[in-house]
Design an enzyme around this catalytic site. Structure first.
Site, PDB file in Angstrom:
ATOM      1  N   ALA A  94     -36.305  39.977  66.125  1.00  0.00           N
ATOM      2  CA  ALA A  94     -36.278  41.098  67.076  1.00  0.00           C
ATOM      3  C   ALA A  94     -35.523  42.282  66.473  1.00  0.00           C
ATOM      4  O   ALA A  94     -36.009  43.420  66.488  1.00  0.00           O
ATOM      5  CB  ALA A  94     -35.638  40.656  68.390  1.00  0.00           C
ATOM      6  N   TYR A  95     -34.351  42.005  65.923  1.00  0.00           N
ATOM      7  CA  TYR A  95     -33.519  43.065  65.330  1.00  0.00           C
ATOM      8  C   TYR A  95     -34.310  43.858  64.281  1.00  0.00           C
ATOM      9  O   TYR A  95     -34.364  45.096  64.323  1.00  0.00           O
ATOM     10  CB  TYR A  95     -32.273  42.423  64.709  1.00  0.00           C
ATOM     11  CG  TYR A  95     -31.458  43.329  63.830  1.00  0.00           C
ATOM     12  CD1 TYR A  95     -30.625  44.304  64.392  1.00  0.00           C
ATOM     13  CD2 TYR A  95     -31.506  43.227  62.432  1.00  0.00           C
ATOM     14  CE1 TYR A  95     -29.863  45.139  63.582  1.00  0.00           C
ATOM     15  CE2 TYR A  95     -30.756  44.054  61.619  1.00  0.00           C
ATOM     16  CZ  TYR A  95     -29.932  45.009  62.200  1.00  0.00           C
ATOM     17  OH  TYR A  95     -29.198  45.836  61.394  1.00  0.00           O
ATOM     18  N   ALA A  96     -34.934  43.129  63.345  1.00  0.00           N
ATOM     19  CA  ALA A  96     -35.645  43.804  62.258  1.00  0.00           C
ATOM     20  C   ALA A  96     -36.883  44.535  62.776  1.00  0.00           C
ATOM     21  O   ALA A  96     -37.255  45.593  62.248  1.00  0.00           O
ATOM     22  CB  ALA A  96     -36.031  42.795  61.179  1.00  0.00           C
TER      23      ALA A  96
ATOM     24  N   MET B  53     -37.114  46.068  65.663  1.00  0.00           N
ATOM     25  CA  MET B  53     -36.634  47.354  66.222  1.00  0.00           C
ATOM     26  C   MET B  53     -36.388  48.356  65.100  1.00  0.00           C
ATOM     27  O   MET B  53     -36.673  49.544  65.232  1.00  0.00           O
ATOM     28  CB  MET B  53     -35.320  47.194  66.995  1.00  0.00           C
ATOM     29  CG  MET B  53     -35.250  46.084  67.999  1.00  0.00           C
ATOM     30  SD  MET B  53     -36.547  46.140  69.205  1.00  0.00           S
ATOM     31  CE  MET B  53     -36.343  44.541  69.992  1.00  0.00           C
ATOM     32  N   LYS B  54     -35.817  47.863  63.990  1.00  0.00           N
ATOM     33  CA  LYS B  54     -35.549  48.754  62.852  1.00  0.00           C
ATOM     34  C   LYS B  54     -36.885  49.240  62.254  1.00  0.00           C
ATOM     35  O   LYS B  54     -36.994  50.384  61.820  1.00  0.00           O
ATOM     36  CB  LYS B  54     -34.707  48.043  61.800  1.00  0.00           C
ATOM     37  CG  LYS B  54     -33.269  47.733  62.242  1.00  0.00           C
ATOM     38  CD  LYS B  54     -32.473  48.990  62.521  1.00  0.00           C
ATOM     39  CE  LYS B  54     -30.970  48.740  62.449  1.00  0.00           C
ATOM     40  NZ  LYS B  54     -30.191  49.952  62.798  1.00  0.00           N
TER      41      LYS B  54
END
Ligand code: NDP
Length: 254
Positions: free
Chosen positions: A158-160, A162-163
């Protein structure tokens, strides 16, 4: 008469990469507003360190997860611009503030996803949108991505993602704001020793060694490896760099 310095707004300037970027920007003779979420004292320390470099500085509170608070935040920025900098607008917006959550795509909860999307994508999207009237023509936006948007490591789905969305947004900002002479670029750091993720890159020896062995330059990154890249993008020397993803990872996972 005193000449007006350019002014940068760096979100998450109380610690880590944002603090380092703020200091490197200040060293180039640019005034700086840093934001913090809860660590007011640490933000004030950054302000004092910046002032020692001979430029003006101020700290303003911001919760980047709460887009509804951005009008109030920008009113505070406007006040600071007038009282501390004798200015109405600023020149550089560094969208740096952020957190990570370690979870695979199979395990990520909806709450974790919402937290990440609010902080890492919706926040910078609308903060930039609402800051546009305060951004001088000829200025620049510097977004922060991650090496994890290029290579996949389990636990950062999820984090990556968003990036990755921020990397796409950067191109759209560059295209849409070019008519105002505003550039938009995105810096993608590799793993850096900060408090990020509970300080795991710094404090977990196994993790630290594992990353170092997968990095061409043979070590993990330090905040000092990144701040200068952000500061460079705020200079005249970077005036023709636009819509670019600039990875600063020492050559991770080549
Ligand atoms: P740190 O944890 O060291 O610092 C985080 C900063 O963001 C602090 O200033 C903190 O404020 C602020 N912040 C956190 N949550 C919020 C929020 N909801 N609203 C406003 N401000 C907030 O992290 P880093 O410096 O390492 O990370 C900075 C950026 O770099 C992030 O976007 C991260 O994703 C990215 N990045 C980091 C890497 C790394 O390995 N460290 C690698 C690649 C990218 P306060 O001090 O008040 O809590």
């Amino acid at each position: 008469m005193e000449t007006q310095n350019k002014i940068a707004l760096v979100t998450g300037g109380s610690r880590g990469l944002g603090k380092n970027a703020a200091l490197k920007i200040a060293a180039k003779g640019i005034d700086v507003i840093v934001t913090y979420q809860s660590k007011k004292d640490e933000a004030q320390n950054t302000v004092e360190e910046i002032k020692k470099l001979g430029v003006k500085a101020a700290a303003v509170q911001l919760d980047v997860a709460d887009a509804k608070s951005f009008d109030t935040f920008l009113s505070s920025v406007k006040e600071a611009l007038s009282s501390t900098f004798n200015a109405e607008k600023f020149d550089f917006l560094v969208n740096n503030a952020g957190i990570g959550i370690h979870a695979s795509s199979a395990e990520t909860t909806e709450d974790q996803f919402d937290t990440l999307v609010n902080i890492q994508f919706k926040g910078p999207f609308f903060l930039t949108q609402k800051a546009l009237p305060y951004l001088n023509d000829g200025g620049a936006i510097i977004n922060i991505s991650t090496g994890l948007a290029r290579f996949a490591l389990p636990g950062f789905a999820a984090y990556a993602s968003m990036k990755g969305a921020m990397e796409t947004l950067t191109k759209y900002q560059a295209k849409e704001l070019g008519s105002r002479g505003i550039r938009s670029n995105i810096v993608a750091p590799g793993a850096i020793e900060t408090d990020f993720g509970g300080g795991v890159v710094r404090d977990n020896e196994q993790m630290n060694a594992g990353i170092a062995s997968n990095t061409a330059l043979g070590r993990v990154g330090l905040p000092d490896d990144i701040g200068g890249v952000v500061a460079f993008l705020c200079t005249e020397d970077a005036r023709w760099i636009n819509a670019q993803r600039i990875e600063a990872s020492g050559g991770m996972f080549l």
